[in-house]
Design an enzyme around this catalytic site. Structure first.
Site, PDB file in Angstrom:
ATOM      1  N   SER A  22       0.818  -1.212   0.000  1.00  0.00           N
ATOM      2  CA  SER A  22       0.000   0.000   0.000  1.00  0.00           C
ATOM      3  C   SER A  22       0.858   1.272   0.000  1.00  0.00           C
ATOM      4  O   SER A  22       1.602   1.494  -0.933  1.00  0.00           O
ATOM      5  CB  SER A  22      -0.958  -0.051   1.190  1.00  0.00           C
ATOM      6  OG  SER A  22      -1.884   0.990   1.120  1.00  0.00           O
ATOM      7  N   ASP A  41      -6.042   2.133  -3.627  1.00  0.00           N
ATOM      8  CA  ASP A  41      -7.366   2.048  -3.005  1.00  0.00           C
ATOM      9  C   ASP A  41      -7.737   3.410  -2.422  1.00  0.00           C
ATOM     10  O   ASP A  41      -8.883   3.634  -2.060  1.00  0.00           O
ATOM     11  CB  ASP A  41      -7.465   0.920  -1.964  1.00  0.00           C
ATOM     12  CG  ASP A  41      -6.378   0.948  -0.919  1.00  0.00           C
ATOM     13  OD1 ASP A  41      -5.504   1.839  -0.972  1.00  0.00           O
ATOM     14  OD2 ASP A  41      -6.393   0.068  -0.035  1.00  0.00           O
TER      15      ASP A  41
HETATM   16 MG    MG Z   1      -3.643   1.434  -0.025  1.00  0.00          MG
END
Ligand code: MG
Length: 446
Positions: A95, A240
């Site tokens: 991430s 995301d």
């Molecule tokens: Mg992320």
């Protein structure tokens, strides 16, 4: 029983020390034992990605699962494809962490991240090594379906009126990550003219780090000003999350982005807004102005996503959900944070109003939120000290301790995985926020 290996969003570590192909292969064989069927494996652009993805595929195949390689793609794209086509998924990503990190996010067949109970089961299998080992007739087969990322792109584009962004210019900064092949294309198909920066896959992250900070986004801001764009959008390492700079190149606070998109969603349908206890009151303000109620969850996108689904299953209308870090969940699309969808929703919002982002943001009430990371070996002691700060006021124990006074609130919660606690203090009055923070720090450090 608590999770040990996995944190709120998967397992992560520095490559070569805590994180290595051997561990990922064990996660793969445990996951294959648990889920069975066809499992998609995707990754972000990190240099260690192929080594770990190979290990994941090997682990899964050895249990008899068929593995589908979906290549480099955003986490929400993998989640979308899993929900549509596969029995589960594994995303190799760290991430927003720096380049030396990597890790695994595990995706259930319905496209959501694996919940706590199932993750504890998975961890037990990883530890015990009591996994299925298929014989030569039953080992899995590997196929490549990396072209399917196209389905994710069109699933977003078709949520909006055709060419709604005609005449708009947008600058996209995917941060050398997987959204380089998705977000610019999504916005282009919506009719916008696109400029890009850091839009080539590169695990050395030459332009900026995977965490989209105001400092790292300075070149994006500059390009927005130079091109007269309506806004700039940037993603974290697995896309995301999406963060924005306005038409003047000024960084838009993530809670403000959340408020603007929640407001748009609440105007479209009256229902619940779901968010963690750490989110700014701004969100509840805009929701209630539209006649919507806000419900809080523990910190973590998975709790938000699952609470949204729970309320829908119980027959409630859910208008929107998300976290105050740019991770927003669109219930008409899918139950996970989605940076590409967030970029598209912002573009559609701006296309539908006469005002620029700075104008829309300027109408919102302003809050000061202060955050502090406090290192401690004994989070429990600090949390109980925090209780004393409540002074008879009722406590919210959804996650850690949250105290709400008339003109401020504060939250103290332990980190899921590391030896520290986080303090959040918010007030409309910046001086009040500083005072409260000081009082609390004095009291809990006493
Ligand atoms: Mg992320």
């Amino acid at each position: 029983m608590a999770k040990e290996l996995f944190g709120t969003n998967g397992v992560r570590g520095v490559i070569g020390t805590e994180m290595n192909p051997e561990l990922v292969m064990r996660i793969g064989s445990a996951l294959g034992t648990m889920i069975k069927g066809r499992i998609a494996v995707g990754r972000d652009t990190r240099t260690s990605g192929e080594a770990l993805a190979s290990a994941m595929r090997a682990g899964l195949l050895s249990t008899g699962c068929d593995v589908v390689d979906v290549g480099i793609l955003p986490t929400p794209a993998l989640q979308y494809l899993v929900r549509e086509h596969y029995d589960g998924g594994a995303m190799i990503t760290a991430s927003h962490n720096p380049p030396e990190y990597n890790g695994v996010k595990v995706i259930e067949g319905d496209g959501t991240e694996m919940g706590d109970d199932r993750t504890i089961q998975l961890e037990a299998l990883i530890k015990s090594r009591d996994v299925t080992v298929a014989d030569w007739r039953a080992v899995g087969r590997l196929t490549d379906e990396s072209q399917r990322v196209e389905e994710y792109i069109s699933s977003i584009v078709t949520q909006f009126p055709e060419k709604i962004c005609q005449g708009m210019t947008v600058v996209v900064d995917p941060g050398s990550g997987p959204a380089a092949t998705t977000t610019p294309e999504i916005l282009r198909r919506m009719g916008a003219a696109i400029h890009t920066i850091n839009a080539r896959f590169d695990g050395t992250f030459p332009g900026r780090l995977p965490e989209p900070t105001p400092e790292g986004l300075a070149p994006l801001s500059e390009m927005v000003r130079a091109t007269g764009a309506a806004f700039g959008v940037a993603h974290d390492g697995d896309a995301d999350r999406a963060v924005f700079v306005d038409e003047k190149g000024v960084f838009v606070d993530e809670n403000v982005t959340f408020a603007l998109l929640a407001e748009a969603a609440c105007k479209e349908k009256t229902g619940l807004v779901i968010t963690p206890v750490s989110t700014s009151d701004l969100i509840a303000d805009v929701a209630s102005a539209c006649g919507c109620r806000t419900i809080t969850t523990p910190v973590g996108s998975i709790y938000v996503a699952r609470t949204m689904r729970k309320y829908i299953e119980e027959g409630h209308t859910v208008a929107f959900g998300g976290e105050g870090n740019g991770g927003l969940i669109f219930p008409n699309h899918q139950f996970c944070r989605d940076g590409g969808m967030t970029a598209a929703a912002m573009a559609a919002l701006i296309a539908g109003t006469a005002e620029p982002i700075s104008g829309l943001a300027g109408r919102l009430p302003s809050y000061t939120m202060l955050k502090e990371k406090i290192h401690t070996r004994d989070p429990k002691r600090l949390i109980s000290k925090m209780k004393e700060c409540a002074d008879g006021i009722s406590l919210d124990e959804t996650d850690g301790i949250r105290i709400r006074w008339k003109d401020a609130w504060a939250l103290l919660r332990p980190s899921g995985t590391e030896p520290f606690v986080r303090l959040y203090v918010e007030s409309r009055d910046p001086i009040k926020a500083e005072e409260k923070k000081k009082t609390i720090l004095d009291q809990i450090n006493h």
